[in-house]
Design a protein around this motif. Structure first.
Motif, PDB file in Angstrom:
ATOM      1  N   GLN A 157      46.467   7.861  23.322  1.00 52.13           N
ATOM      2  CA  GLN A 157      45.316   8.371  23.304  1.00 52.13           C
ATOM      3  C   GLN A 157      45.263   9.925  23.090  1.00 52.13           C
ATOM      4  OE1 GLN A 157      43.109   5.348  26.256  1.00 52.13           O
ATOM      5  NE2 GLN A 157      44.630   6.805  27.357  1.00 52.13           N
ATOM      6  N   VAL A 158      45.971  10.564  23.647  1.00 52.80           N
ATOM      7  CA  VAL A 158      46.017  12.002  23.455  1.00 52.80           C
ATOM      8  C   VAL A 158      46.299  12.371  22.160  1.00 52.80           C
ATOM      9  CG1 VAL A 158      46.965  14.320  24.370  1.00 52.80           C
ATOM     10  CG2 VAL A 158      46.239  12.647  25.977  1.00 52.80           C
ATOM     11  N   GLU A 159      47.368  11.761  21.589  1.00 49.87           N
ATOM     12  CA  GLU A 159      47.834  12.090  20.152  1.00 49.87           C
ATOM     13  C   GLU A 159      46.829  11.814  19.349  1.00 49.87           C
ATOM     14  OE1 GLU A 159      51.372  11.091  16.962  1.00 49.87           O
ATOM     15  OE2 GLU A 159      51.499  10.140  18.727  1.00 49.87           O
ATOM     16  N   LEU A 160      45.918  10.550  19.371  1.00 54.65           N
ATOM     17  CA  LEU A 160      44.894  10.361  18.506  1.00 54.65           C
ATOM     18  C   LEU A 160      43.716  11.468  18.677  1.00 54.65           C
ATOM     19  CD1 LEU A 160      43.274   8.594  16.634  1.00 54.65           C
ATOM     20  CD2 LEU A 160      42.579   7.354  18.679  1.00 54.65           C
ATOM     21  N   ALA A 161      43.521  11.769  19.796  1.00 56.03           N
ATOM     22  CA  ALA A 161      42.624  12.819  20.246  1.00 56.03           C
ATOM     23  C   ALA A 161      42.809  14.318  19.270  1.00 56.03           C
ATOM     24  CB  ALA A 161      42.133  13.110  21.466  1.00 56.03           C
ATOM     25  N   ALA A 162      44.324  14.505  19.710  1.00 57.64           N
ATOM     26  CA  ALA A 162      44.807  15.870  18.939  1.00 57.64           C
ATOM     27  C   ALA A 162      44.830  15.899  17.351  1.00 57.64           C
ATOM     28  CB  ALA A 162      46.106  16.138  19.309  1.00 57.64           C
ATOM     29  N   LEU A 163      45.063  14.529  16.789  1.00 60.59           N
ATOM     30  CA  LEU A 163      45.078  14.580  15.309  1.00 60.59           C
ATOM     31  C   LEU A 163      43.856  14.610  14.611  1.00 60.59           C
ATOM     32  CD1 LEU A 163      48.057  12.215  14.785  1.00 60.59           C
ATOM     33  CD2 LEU A 163      48.059  14.349  14.197  1.00 60.59           C
ATOM     34  N   THR A 164      42.817  13.957  15.525  1.00 62.28           N
ATOM     35  CA  THR A 164      41.581  13.815  15.045  1.00 62.28           C
ATOM     36  C   THR A 164      41.016  15.347  14.966  1.00 62.28           C
ATOM     37  OG1 THR A 164      41.015  11.755  16.130  1.00 62.28           O
ATOM     38  CG2 THR A 164      39.136  12.996  15.395  1.00 62.28           C
ATOM     39  N   ARG A 169      39.957  20.277  11.169  1.00 64.28           N
ATOM     40  CA  ARG A 169      40.464  21.626  10.923  1.00 64.28           C
ATOM     41  C   ARG A 169      41.249  21.960   9.474  1.00 64.28           C
ATOM     42  NH1 ARG A 169      39.588  25.696  15.132  1.00 64.28           N
ATOM     43  NH2 ARG A 169      37.876  24.584  15.932  1.00 64.28           N
ATOM     44  N   LEU A 170      41.975  20.757   8.986  1.00 57.41           N
ATOM     45  CA  LEU A 170      42.752  20.734   7.843  1.00 57.41           C
ATOM     46  C   LEU A 170      41.756  20.619   6.767  1.00 57.41           C
ATOM     47  CD1 LEU A 170      45.671  18.213   8.296  1.00 57.41           C
ATOM     48  CD2 LEU A 170      45.860  20.915   8.705  1.00 57.41           C
ATOM     49  N   VAL A 171      41.004  20.070   6.977  1.00 54.99           N
ATOM     50  CA  VAL A 171      39.804  19.959   5.712  1.00 54.99           C
ATOM     51  C   VAL A 171      39.206  21.385   5.315  1.00 54.99           C
ATOM     52  CG1 VAL A 171      37.596  18.850   4.947  1.00 54.99           C
ATOM     53  CG2 VAL A 171      39.246  17.736   6.341  1.00 54.99           C
ATOM     54  N   ARG A 200      46.873  13.052   4.154  1.00 58.46           N
ATOM     55  CA  ARG A 200      47.260  11.443   4.040  1.00 58.46           C
ATOM     56  C   ARG A 200      48.071  11.216   4.917  1.00 58.46           C
ATOM     57  NH1 ARG A 200      51.692   9.117   2.006  1.00 58.46           N
ATOM     58  NH2 ARG A 200      52.342  10.824   1.003  1.00 58.46           N
ATOM     59  N   LEU A 201      49.130  11.756   5.325  1.00 51.79           N
ATOM     60  CA  LEU A 201      50.168  11.474   6.510  1.00 51.79           C
ATOM     61  C   LEU A 201      49.393  11.249   7.773  1.00 51.79           C
ATOM     62  CD1 LEU A 201      53.550  13.197   5.645  1.00 51.79           C
ATOM     63  CD2 LEU A 201      53.105  10.897   5.350  1.00 51.79           C
ATOM     64  N   ILE A 202      48.656  12.396   8.149  1.00 51.77           N
ATOM     65  CA  ILE A 202      47.945  12.375   9.183  1.00 51.77           C
ATOM     66  C   ILE A 202      46.718  11.353   9.329  1.00 51.77           C
ATOM     67  CG2 ILE A 202      46.023  13.696  10.560  1.00 51.77           C
ATOM     68  CD1 ILE A 202      47.587  16.166   9.957  1.00 51.77           C
ATOM     69  N   ALA A 203      45.978  10.921   8.235  1.00 49.80           N
ATOM     70  CA  ALA A 203      45.278   9.920   8.087  1.00 49.80           C
ATOM     71  C   ALA A 203      46.009   8.363   8.491  1.00 49.80           C
ATOM     72  CB  ALA A 203      44.621   9.773   6.918  1.00 49.80           C
ATOM     73  N   GLU A 204      47.148   8.529   7.905  1.00 48.67           N
ATOM     74  CA  GLU A 204      47.996   7.145   8.259  1.00 48.67           C
ATOM     75  C   GLU A 204      48.230   7.020   9.684  1.00 48.67           C
ATOM     76  OE1 GLU A 204      51.375   7.310   5.383  1.00 48.67           O
ATOM     77  OE2 GLU A 204      50.168   6.733   3.857  1.00 48.67           O
ATOM     78  N   THR A 207      45.530   5.830  11.821  1.00 52.94           N
ATOM     79  CA  THR A 207      45.160   4.544  11.646  1.00 52.94           C
ATOM     80  C   THR A 207      46.210   3.627  12.504  1.00 52.94           C
ATOM     81  OG1 THR A 207      44.386   4.941   9.181  1.00 52.94           O
ATOM     82  CG2 THR A 207      45.386   2.680   9.881  1.00 52.94           C
ATOM     83  N   ARG A 208      47.365   4.183  12.656  1.00 52.78           N
ATOM     84  CA  ARG A 208      48.506   3.474  13.128  1.00 52.78           C
ATOM     85  C   ARG A 208      48.232   3.475  14.819  1.00 52.78           C
ATOM     86  NH1 ARG A 208      52.221   5.530   9.586  1.00 52.78           N
ATOM     87  NH2 ARG A 208      52.793   7.170  10.948  1.00 52.78           N
ATOM     88  N   LEU A 209      47.731   4.769  15.212  1.00 53.24           N
ATOM     89  CA  LEU A 209      47.249   5.074  16.511  1.00 53.24           C
ATOM     90  C   LEU A 209      46.253   4.204  16.954  1.00 53.24           C
ATOM     91  CD1 LEU A 209      47.819   8.837  16.799  1.00 53.24           C
ATOM     92  CD2 LEU A 209      49.137   7.085  18.152  1.00 53.24           C
ATOM     93  N   LYS A 210      45.143   3.952  16.173  1.00 54.60           N
ATOM     94  CA  LYS A 210      44.087   3.210  16.604  1.00 54.60           C
ATOM     95  C   LYS A 210      44.487   1.803  16.463  1.00 54.60           C
ATOM     96  CE  LYS A 210      40.521   6.139  14.656  1.00 54.60           C
ATOM     97  NZ  LYS A 210      39.466   6.311  13.474  1.00 54.60           N
ATOM     98  N   SER A 211      45.255   1.274  15.470  1.00 52.17           N
ATOM     99  CA  SER A 211      45.921  -0.179  15.716  1.00 52.17           C
ATOM    100  C   SER A 211      46.608  -0.301  16.996  1.00 52.17           C
ATOM    101  CB  SER A 211      46.689  -0.378  14.663  1.00 52.17           C
ATOM    102  OG  SER A 211      47.403  -1.514  14.648  1.00 52.17           O
ATOM    103  N   ASP A 212      47.311   0.646  17.650  1.00 51.49           N
ATOM    104  CA  ASP A 212      48.209   0.166  18.812  1.00 51.49           C
ATOM    105  C   ASP A 212      47.050   0.481  19.976  1.00 51.49           C
ATOM    106  OD1 ASP A 212      50.444   0.310  17.233  1.00 51.49           O
ATOM    107  OD2 ASP A 212      50.975   2.466  17.774  1.00 51.49           O
ATOM    108  N   LEU A 213      46.164   1.174  19.928  1.00 52.95           N
ATOM    109  CA  LEU A 213      45.252   1.503  20.910  1.00 52.95           C
ATOM    110  C   LEU A 213      44.435   0.178  20.913  1.00 52.95           C
ATOM    111  CD1 LEU A 213      44.103   5.311  20.914  1.00 52.95           C
ATOM    112  CD2 LEU A 213      45.399   3.986  22.753  1.00 52.95           C
ATOM    113  N   GLU A 214      44.094  -0.364  19.890  1.00 56.48           N
ATOM    114  CA  GLU A 214      43.290  -1.747  19.896  1.00 56.48           C
ATOM    115  C   GLU A 214      44.058  -2.787  20.647  1.00 56.48           C
ATOM    116  OE1 GLU A 214      40.020  -4.057  19.413  1.00 56.48           O
ATOM    117  OE2 GLU A 214      40.071  -1.759  19.105  1.00 56.48           O
TER     118      GLU A 214
END
Length: 468
Positions: A157-164, A169-171, A200-204, A207-214
C-alpha cells in the motif's frame, strides 16, 4: 503586502518561532536521521469557511515537529511563516526563501520540511536557494509510512502511494533534479547518484501493485464473509493518529500491537477476536491513523484496509479529548469517513470513544462525564463513552456498550430478490448470513439474518426494487 524580494526580518515573517530540543538528549535510543528545519506556511488570506474547528498555528506547528521526529529527525528550529500571497516559484517569495537558506546554515540542517503542499517547481527552487533537501507534508508522511509498514500488505500500500506521488512529479519537472528521488527515498542526501527516471517502468510497477492489492482485497472480503457466516460481528477502530487506538486495541484484545506516544506508531492492520462477558465473540480491527491533509495517494492505496471500516457492524471513533485540537481532529476523521460513505453524525454504527481522560483536569473530566450522562438521558442511545486506555478507566463501560450492541439479536428476514439484481444479492451475502435460498420464477427467495442496522440500510439502499 505579499512576500516580495526584500528580505524580511525573522520576526516580521514569522508569528511563531521555536527552538526544539533534540529527540534524545541523553544519547540513548536509535541514532538521528539528520537535522531538519520545520516550516509551517500560513496563508493569511485563506478563509476558514466559518469552521470553528480550525487549528491554531502553534498546534499545527507542534504536529509538524512530531511528524518529523517520528522518523528520528532532530528539529533544532521550527517556525510559522505567514504568507499574504503564495509565490508560484518558491511559495514564500525570494526574500523569505533566502532567509530560510540562512537558517539552514545557522542551524546546520540537512533538510527543510515544509508543512504544506509544494509543486515540483517550488520544491526544486527552494532546494537551490536553501542548498539543502526540501520535502513537503505529503513527502514526509509517505516517508513515515514507508518506514513503519512491516507486513506485505502495508508495504504494498505504501509503495503504491509513493510511486503515485513520484509519477505525478516525473511528468512535470523531476528530470532536473540533482539528487535521487524514488521509492521511499525522499530524504536521500547530497552526493547520491541521479536516478534514471522511466515513466513506463513506474507505470508497470504501479499496475503490478494494484493487482497485488486487488488480491489482498479479495482475501479480506473472503475473511469478512467467513466471519459474517459465523455470526461474528466486526468492530473497527478509527481515529486521528496518536489518539490511542493501539493502546485501546491492546487493552481490549491483549494483542501486542506497537503502541507509542508517536504519530503513526502503527500502520499495519490487525484483527483480533474478543470474547465478551455475554459469551458473544466479536472481531476487533485496528486501522491506520488519520491525519489532517492526509495525502490522497494514501487514501487510495489503503482502500483494502479502509473497506474493513465500511463493512464494520460497529465503528469506534477513538478521540484524544485531552488534545487542544480535539474538535479539529474529529472533523478530519469525520471527513475521511464521509469519503468512505459513512455519515459519522447520523450513522448509528459510529460510537465515539473519548480517550485520554486521565490527562484532563479533574473539573474538565467531571464536566465531560456529566455531559455524556445528560446526552444518554435525552437521546436514549449511547453514542459516546469516556475512557482512559492507559489506566483502564471507563473500559468496563465500553465493554458493556460493545456487548449490548453486538449481542443484539439479528433479524431473520424473508426476502425475495430479482435474480437480475446482482447488487442487492451481493450486498445481502456480504452484510448478512444467508440461511436458506430457493430460486424460482426469476426470483431468489432467501431467509437472511441481518443486524437491525443492516436491515435498515438494505431497505434504504434497495427500496423501490421490489426486494421484499
Amino acid at each position: 503586502m505579499p512576500d516580495s524580494d526584500d528580505r524580511p526580518s525573522p520576526r516580521s515573517a514569522a508569528s511563531v518561532s521555536r527552538s526544539v530540543q533534540g529527540n534524545d538528549p541523553d544519547g540513548a535510543g536509535p541514532p538521528s536521521a539528520g537535522r531538519a528545519l520545520v516550516i509551517l506556511p500560513v496563508l493569511t488570506t485563506h478563509p476558514d469557511d466559518g469552521n470553528a474547528a480550525v487549528r491554531q498555528p502553534d498546534a499545527r506547528l507542534s504536529e509538524a515537529i512530531a511528524l518529523a521526529q517520528a522518523i528520528r529527525l532532530e528539529v533544532p528550529h521550527a517556525e510559522v511563516i505567514r504568507i499574504a500571497r503564495p509565490d508560484p516559484a518558491t511559495l514564500f517569495g525570494r526574500g523569505t526563501a533566502e532567509r530560510i537558506g540562512g537558517m539552514v546554515e545557522a542551524f546546520h540542517a540537512d533538510l527543510v520540511v515544509i508543512d504544506h503542499p509544494l509543486s515540483p517547481v517550488q520544491q526544486r527552487n527552494l532546494e537551490r536557494r536553501c542548498m539543502a533537501k526540501v520535502i513537503d507534508r505529503t513527502g514526509l508522511i509517505l516517508e513515515i509510512f514507508g518506514e513503519r509498514a512491516h507486513t506485505r500488505e502495508g508495504q504494498l500500500q505504501v509503495e503504491l502511494a509513493a510511486l503515485t506521488y513520484q509519477r505525478s512529479r516525473l511528468v512535470r519537472s523531476w528530470t532536473h533534479l540533482e539528487r535521487q528521488r524514488g521509492g521511499f527515498g525522499f530524504l536521500g542526501g547530497p552526493g547520491e547518484s541521479q536516478l534514471e527516471l522511466d515513466r513506463r517502468l513506474i507505470a508497470e510497477r504501479i499496475t503490478r501493485l494494484k493487482s497485488d492489492l486487488e488480491e489482498v482485497r479479495r482475501t479480506r472480503k473472503l475473511h469478512r464473509s467467513a466471519r459474517q457466516r459465523g455470526g461474528t460481528p466486526l468492530v473497527a477502530l478509527v481515529g486521528y493518529t496518536n489518539a490511542g487506538k493501539s493502546t485501546l486495541f491492546n487493552r481490549l484484545s491483549g494483542a501486542g500491537v506497537t503502541a507509542e506516544d508517536m504519530l503513526f506508531a502503527t500502520l499495519d492492520p490487525t484483527v483480533r477476536r474478543i470474547v465478551l462477558s455475554s459469551g458473544k465473540t466479536m472481531a476487533l480491527s485496528d486501522t491506520v491513523g488519520f491525519v489532517s491533509e492526509l495525502p490522497t495517494q494514501l487514501v487510495a492505496a489503503f482502500r483494502a484496509t479502509l473497506e474493513e471500516v465500511q463493512a464494520a457492524d460497529l465503528i469506534l471513533h477513538v478521540r484524544d479529548v485531552s488534545h487542544p485540537d480535539t474538535a479539529a481532529q474529529k472533523a478530519d476523521v469525520d471527513s475521511v469517513l464521509a469519503d468512505l460513505g459513512i455519515d459519522a453524525i447520523n450513522d448509528s454504527r459510529v460510537v465515539e470513544v473519548l480517550n485520554k481522560t486521565d490527562q484532563m483536569p479533574a473539573t474538565a473530566r467531571g464536566a465531560l462525564h456529566m455531559r455524556l450522562a445528560n446526552q444518554r438521558m435525552m437521546e436514549g442511545e449511547e453514542r459516546a463513552v469516556a475512557v482512559s486506555a492507559l489506566t483502564g478507566e471507563g473500559l468496563d463501560d465500553l465493554l458493556e456498550l460493545l456487548d449490548r450492541r453486538v449481542s443484539a439479536e439479528r433479524q431473520v428476514l424473508e426476502l425475495s430478490v430479482n435474480l437480475s439484481d446482482g447488487r442487492a444479492l451481493a450486498w445481502l451475502y456480504e452484510h448478512g448470513q444467508v440461511l436458506d435460498r430457493r430460486d424460482e420464477d426469476g426470483q431468489a427467495h432467501l431467509h437472511v439474518a441481518l443486524a437491525p442496522a443492516d436491515a435498515a440500510r438494505f431497505e434504504s439502499r434497495f427500496v423501490g426494487q421490489e426486494s421484499r
